[in-house]
Scaffold this active site. Sequence first.
Site, PDB file in Angstrom:
ATOM      1  N   PRO A  89      -1.018  -1.744 -13.861  1.00 34.59           N
ATOM      2  CA  PRO A  89      -1.262  -0.632 -12.697  1.00 34.59           C
ATOM      3  C   PRO A  89      -2.724  -1.530 -13.256  1.00 34.59           C
ATOM      4  CG  PRO A  89      -1.126   0.378 -15.030  1.00 34.59           C
ATOM      5  CD  PRO A  89       0.007  -0.934 -14.777  1.00 34.59           C
ATOM      6  N   GLU A 116       2.654   0.425 -24.061  1.00 32.91           N
ATOM      7  CA  GLU A 116       0.793   0.059 -23.867  1.00 32.91           C
ATOM      8  C   GLU A 116       0.478  -0.887 -22.496  1.00 32.91           C
ATOM      9  OE1 GLU A 116      -1.457   2.695 -23.926  1.00 32.91           O
ATOM     10  OE2 GLU A 116       0.543   3.538 -24.696  1.00 32.91           O
ATOM     11  N   ARG A 154      13.486  -8.243   2.452  1.00 30.94           N
ATOM     12  CA  ARG A 154      14.052  -7.411   3.923  1.00 30.94           C
ATOM     13  C   ARG A 154      12.933  -8.374   5.052  1.00 30.94           C
ATOM     14  NH1 ARG A 154      11.824  -3.579   6.616  1.00 30.94           N
ATOM     15  NH2 ARG A 154      13.811  -2.465   6.738  1.00 30.94           N
ATOM     16  N   ASP A 169       8.467  -2.475  12.264  1.00 28.89           N
ATOM     17  CA  ASP A 169       8.230  -2.025  11.489  1.00 28.89           C
ATOM     18  C   ASP A 169       6.761  -0.955  10.694  1.00 28.89           C
ATOM     19  OD1 ASP A 169      11.051  -1.444   9.802  1.00 28.89           O
ATOM     20  OD2 ASP A 169      10.176  -2.012   8.704  1.00 28.89           O
TER      21      ASP A 169
END
Length: 227
Positions: A89, A116, A154, A169
């Site tokens: 993150p 963690e 894709r 898209d």
Amino acid sequence: MRIDILTLFPEVFASHLNCSIIKRAQDEGFVQVVITDIREFSTDNYRKVDDKPYGGGPGMVIMPGPVFTCFEHVEKLSPEKPKTILLTPQGSKFNQAKAHELSSEKRLILIAGKYEGFDERIRTGLDAEQISIGDFVLNGGELAAMVIIDATIRLIPGVLGDDDSAKNDSFSDGLLEYPQYTRPEVFRDMKVPDILLSGNHQKIAEWRKQQSLERTKKNRPDLLGEH
Ligand code: SAM
């Protein structure tokens, strides 16, 4: 393209890799996805891969040893130099532009964390780009790895039956996609816009562009540089 995923939970990937476009891309030879269990590289009798953080604090941290050994083993499985991605993150945020960039790589290695997270030496010692899939914290990097490889595969030319699908898209031209309709023409009093039934391709293209702009302005003004 070859994609290696290093994980402590290999079983998470089976269902997604075995259906739809991702399965077809593998069957047709566009991509090979290989999952490797980091735990196999533990030197501990109990296959331990994590330990308490130095300095105290909650939870367990993934030790560098098994990750480095696993990475070095996997790296040698194919001659191509890989682009390595550490899922965290704390990384830079994944988006469609990054998916496009990755889709032209010959080889990716993705490393999924758990608990963690990683011992800092994994972050600093491997030549890896740190990528996050958004400003939230998942329990593990497996879903993040799937998100990244799904969006990337894709975009490999030929994977989608019609390469224009990806071009139209959302995000590909910086805008959200226009509204799409299929049969029936009227559903519960909601009618397909007349312009789409007109057969006038130029007018349809203009309408779609306008709809894309309006939708982007309403839902994602940040994409237009508006806040
Ligand atoms: N303590 C870590 C921190 O605050 O940065 C979070 C650890 S998280 C519970 C466990 C693992 O999930 C991470 O090592 C990473 O691989 C994965 N992960 C969690 N959120 C993610 C995100 N937004 N993007 C990519 N990977 C993520």
